[in-house]
Design a protein around this motif. Structure first.
Motif, PDB file in Angstrom:
ATOM      1  N   GLN A  32       0.841  -1.213   0.000  1.00 35.55           N
ATOM      2  CA  GLN A  32       0.000   0.000   0.000  1.00 35.55           C
ATOM      3  C   GLN A  32       0.870   1.255   0.000  1.00 35.55           C
ATOM      4  O   GLN A  32       0.561   2.240  -0.688  1.00 35.55           O
ATOM      5  CB  GLN A  32      -0.928  -0.014   1.206  1.00 35.55           C
ATOM      6  CG  GLN A  32      -2.074  -1.000   1.083  1.00 35.55           C
ATOM      7  CD  GLN A  32      -2.934  -1.047   2.330  1.00 35.55           C
ATOM      8  OE1 GLN A  32      -2.480  -0.669   3.433  1.00 35.55           O
ATOM      9  NE2 GLN A  32      -4.181  -1.506   2.168  1.00 35.55           N
ATOM     10  N   SER A  33       1.956   1.202   0.764  1.00 30.77           N
ATOM     11  CA  SER A  33       2.883   2.347   0.791  1.00 30.77           C
ATOM     12  C   SER A  33       3.535   2.541  -0.583  1.00 30.77           C
ATOM     13  O   SER A  33       3.685   3.664  -1.080  1.00 30.77           O
ATOM     14  CB  SER A  33       3.950   2.107   1.866  1.00 30.77           C
ATOM     15  OG  SER A  33       4.889   3.164   1.864  1.00 30.77           O
ATOM     16  N   HIS A  34       3.875   1.419  -1.215  1.00 35.36           N
ATOM     17  CA  HIS A  34       4.491   1.498  -2.536  1.00 35.36           C
ATOM     18  C   HIS A  34       3.516   2.020  -3.589  1.00 35.36           C
ATOM     19  O   HIS A  34       3.868   2.815  -4.461  1.00 35.36           O
ATOM     20  CB  HIS A  34       4.997   0.097  -2.942  1.00 35.36           C
ATOM     21  CG  HIS A  34       5.734   0.082  -4.232  1.00 35.36           C
ATOM     22  ND1 HIS A  34       6.836   0.869  -4.507  1.00 35.36           N
ATOM     23  CD2 HIS A  34       5.509  -0.623  -5.392  1.00 35.36           C
ATOM     24  CE1 HIS A  34       7.273   0.668  -5.721  1.00 35.36           C
ATOM     25  NE2 HIS A  34       6.460  -0.264  -6.291  1.00 35.36           N
ATOM     26  N   ILE A  35       2.223   1.547  -3.414  1.00 31.22           N
ATOM     27  CA  ILE A  35       1.186   2.046  -4.343  1.00 31.22           C
ATOM     28  C   ILE A  35       1.018   3.543  -4.201  1.00 31.22           C
ATOM     29  O   ILE A  35       0.858   4.279  -5.191  1.00 31.22           O
ATOM     30  CB  ILE A  35      -0.144   1.306  -4.068  1.00 31.22           C
ATOM     31  CG1 ILE A  35      -0.030  -0.156  -4.548  1.00 31.22           C
ATOM     32  CG2 ILE A  35      -1.306   2.020  -4.767  1.00 31.22           C
ATOM     33  CD1 ILE A  35      -1.212  -1.004  -4.137  1.00 31.22           C
ATOM     34  N   LEU A  36       1.066   4.034  -2.989  1.00 28.43           N
ATOM     35  CA  LEU A  36       0.939   5.472  -2.752  1.00 28.43           C
ATOM     36  C   LEU A  36       2.086   6.234  -3.423  1.00 28.43           C
ATOM     37  O   LEU A  36       1.890   7.274  -4.054  1.00 28.43           O
ATOM     38  CB  LEU A  36       0.912   5.736  -1.247  1.00 28.43           C
ATOM     39  CG  LEU A  36       0.748   7.212  -0.833  1.00 28.43           C
ATOM     40  CD1 LEU A  36      -0.574   7.774  -1.364  1.00 28.43           C
ATOM     41  CD2 LEU A  36       0.804   7.357   0.686  1.00 28.43           C
ATOM     42  N   LEU A  38       3.830   5.127  -5.928  1.00 29.23           N
ATOM     43  CA  LEU A  38       3.626   5.032  -7.375  1.00 29.23           C
ATOM     44  C   LEU A  38       2.564   6.023  -7.859  1.00 29.23           C
ATOM     45  O   LEU A  38       2.679   6.595  -8.944  1.00 29.23           O
ATOM     46  CB  LEU A  38       3.226   3.602  -7.760  1.00 29.23           C
ATOM     47  CG  LEU A  38       4.338   2.544  -7.646  1.00 29.23           C
ATOM     48  CD1 LEU A  38       3.766   1.150  -7.916  1.00 29.23           C
ATOM     49  CD2 LEU A  38       5.462   2.852  -8.614  1.00 29.23           C
ATOM     50  N   GLU A  39       1.534   6.208  -7.063  1.00 28.63           N
ATOM     51  CA  GLU A  39       0.479   7.148  -7.425  1.00 28.63           C
ATOM     52  C   GLU A  39       1.024   8.577  -7.500  1.00 28.63           C
ATOM     53  O   GLU A  39       0.699   9.344  -8.408  1.00 28.63           O
ATOM     54  CB  GLU A  39      -0.661   7.059  -6.407  1.00 28.63           C
ATOM     55  CG  GLU A  39      -1.861   7.942  -6.707  1.00 28.63           C
ATOM     56  CD  GLU A  39      -2.594   7.513  -7.963  1.00 28.63           C
ATOM     57  OE1 GLU A  39      -3.284   8.364  -8.557  1.00 28.63           O
ATOM     58  OE2 GLU A  39      -2.464   6.329  -8.378  1.00 28.63           O
ATOM     59  N   ILE A  40       1.864   8.888  -6.499  1.00 27.74           N
ATOM     60  CA  ILE A  40       2.499  10.227  -6.485  1.00 27.74           C
ATOM     61  C   ILE A  40       3.388  10.396  -7.719  1.00 27.74           C
ATOM     62  O   ILE A  40       3.363  11.423  -8.404  1.00 27.74           O
ATOM     63  CB  ILE A  40       3.305  10.425  -5.192  1.00 27.74           C
ATOM     64  CG1 ILE A  40       2.357  10.465  -3.975  1.00 27.74           C
ATOM     65  CG2 ILE A  40       4.148  11.702  -5.271  1.00 27.74           C
ATOM     66  CD1 ILE A  40       3.067  10.461  -2.638  1.00 27.74           C
ATOM     67  N   ASP A  41       4.185   9.321  -7.994  1.00 28.61           N
ATOM     68  CA  ASP A  41       5.055   9.386  -9.183  1.00 28.61           C
ATOM     69  C   ASP A  41       4.242   9.493 -10.468  1.00 28.61           C
ATOM     70  O   ASP A  41       4.623  10.182 -11.414  1.00 28.61           O
ATOM     71  CB  ASP A  41       5.943   8.133  -9.235  1.00 28.61           C
ATOM     72  CG  ASP A  41       7.029   8.152  -8.155  1.00 28.61           C
ATOM     73  OD1 ASP A  41       7.290   9.241  -7.616  1.00 28.61           O
ATOM     74  OD2 ASP A  41       7.606   7.079  -7.872  1.00 28.61           O
ATOM     75  N   ARG A  42       3.111   8.770 -10.509  1.00 28.16           N
ATOM     76  CA  ARG A  42       2.264   8.800 -11.686  1.00 28.16           C
ATOM     77  C   ARG A  42       1.741  10.205 -11.973  1.00 28.16           C
ATOM     78  O   ARG A  42       1.764  10.691 -13.100  1.00 28.16           O
ATOM     79  CB  ARG A  42       1.102   7.824 -11.527  1.00 28.16           C
ATOM     80  CG  ARG A  42       0.200   7.710 -12.766  1.00 28.16           C
ATOM     81  CD  ARG A  42      -0.976   6.811 -12.487  1.00 28.16           C
ATOM     82  NE  ARG A  42      -1.882   7.394 -11.525  1.00 28.16           N
ATOM     83  CZ  ARG A  42      -2.787   8.349 -11.818  1.00 28.16           C
ATOM     84  NH1 ARG A  42      -2.875   8.804 -13.044  1.00 28.16           N
ATOM     85  NH2 ARG A  42      -3.583   8.835 -10.886  1.00 28.16           N
ATOM     86  N   LYS A  43       1.274  10.842 -10.872  1.00 27.45           N
ATOM     87  CA  LYS A  43       0.744  12.205 -11.031  1.00 27.45           C
ATOM     88  C   LYS A  43       1.846  13.166 -11.478  1.00 27.45           C
ATOM     89  O   LYS A  43       1.619  14.041 -12.318  1.00 27.45           O
ATOM     90  CB  LYS A  43       0.121  12.676  -9.718  1.00 27.45           C
ATOM     91  CG  LYS A  43      -1.178  11.951  -9.374  1.00 27.45           C
ATOM     92  CD  LYS A  43      -1.751  12.466  -8.069  1.00 27.45           C
ATOM     93  CE  LYS A  43      -3.079  11.757  -7.739  1.00 27.45           C
ATOM     94  NZ  LYS A  43      -3.657  12.224  -6.480  1.00 27.45           N
TER      95      LYS A  43
END
Length: 337
Positions: A32-36, A38-43
């Motif tokens: 979940q931390s990694h997904i977060l 990744l989400e930040i990086d995606r944005k």
């Protein structure tokens, strides 16, 4: 804690460890931390991608505009060159001719006889100095002329100045380049043309020494009446013709030819020095013509305070008519606008 509860707690912990629940929860939390992240990086990537796309679009737009501008510049440059070529072909003097000194008398009389009731006749005397300073005719006078005449006047080349006779009704358009320098500039708009200064220049008493230089055959002479030589001399030397073949033979031939020219120049220089030191009349001006480079070379080592003038004329030395050079030197050049 009672013994039963303690045993139950320990048993639960043991079951959790045995089943891997804690490990799975830790893994889920990590994921979940990694997904977060990744989400930040995606944005951030999406934002940068939009900026990159905008920059790329702006670059492509600028390149298109630059390309279009270069094409337009090339087109305009080509059109300008075509216009210049057309102007050169279409706008030219109606007549260019040499007028001898005797012919100038009826010419000036004819001009002086013209009259206008509307003060539309322009007479302009422009000295060589004014031409060198690009002063010439003032803007106000130039505006009185038609556009073709304005263009043609800029093409006049003269080391003696020129005289303009122009009718604002465009019935008369004449330029005269005199054989001797004009002494002063002036502009006059009246009901008649002023030919007085031109006549003064043409009738001015002057004693000249002529140097008509040519490789192998040069002429020097003195004239006091503008019609012929009081004294003249043709100096001839053997000068080889130009070599047309290449290689060492040509270099050797040209060296020998240069030596012949040096020898000829020295003969002419000595004769000219003697003529200037013992003149039949007091010399007011030396006029050089013919091969001007050779004439300059001949005059290099001649120490004199006499004014030297260059004339670009057809200075061919006629065997039985050397006076033809004098007639050419004192002819006026006429340009008809």
């Amino acid at each position: 804690m009672s013994g039963k509860k303690k045993v139950a707690t320990n048993l639960g912990s043991l079951l959790n460890k045995y089943s891997g629940k804690e490990r799975l929860e830790d893994e889920i939390e990590r994921l979940q931390s990694h997904i977060l992240e990744l989400e930040i990086d995606r944005k951030r990537f999406e934002k940068n991608e939009i900026t990159a796309k905008r920059a790329l679009a702006a670059k492509q737009d600028a390149e298109e505009k630059l390309k279009a501008a270069n094409v337009k510049i090339e087109t305009l440059t080509h059109q300008l060159e075509e216009k210049k070529a057309e102007a050169t072909e279409e706008i030219s003097f109606a007549l260019i001719e040499e007028i001898t000194l005797p012919q100038m008398t009826p010419y000036t009389s004819q001009l002086a006889s013209i009259r206008s009731d509307h003060d539309s006749l322009i007479t302009a005397y422009i000295t060589e100095k004014e031409m060198d300073l690009n002063a010439g005719l003032s803007k106000s006078i130039m505006e009185e002329l038609d556009q073709d005449s304005q263009y043609l006047i800029q093409k006049i080349k003269s080391d003696t100045g020129y005289v303009l006779f122009y009718d604002r009704m465009q019935m008369v358009g004449e330029i005269i380049v005199p054989p001797l320098p004009l002494e002063r500039s002036s502009v006059e708009i009246s009901g008649s043309f002023n030919t007085e200064q031109l006549k003064e220049t043409l009738t001015k008493g002057i004693n000249i020494c002529v140097l008509a230089a040519h490789a192998g055959e040069s002429l020097i002479g003195i004239s006091s009446d503008k019609t012929g030589f009081d004294e003249d001399m043709v100096i001839r030397s053997s000068v080889k013709s130009k070599h047309t073949k290449g290689g060492f033979s040509q270099r050797r031939f040209e060296r020998l030819r240069d030596e012949d020219i040096d020898h000829h120049a020295e003969k002419v220089r000595n004769a000219l020095k003697n003529m200037l030191e013992h003149p039949t009349v007091e010399i007011d001006m030396i006029i050089k013509c013919g091969d001007i480079l050779l004439a300059n070379y001949i005059l290099e080592n001649i120490d004199t305070d006499i004014t030297i003038m260059e004339r670009n004329i057809d200075a061919r030395i006629e065997k039985h008519d050397t006076d033809s050079i004098i007639r050419s030197l004192f002819s006026c050049r006429r340009y008809k606008l």
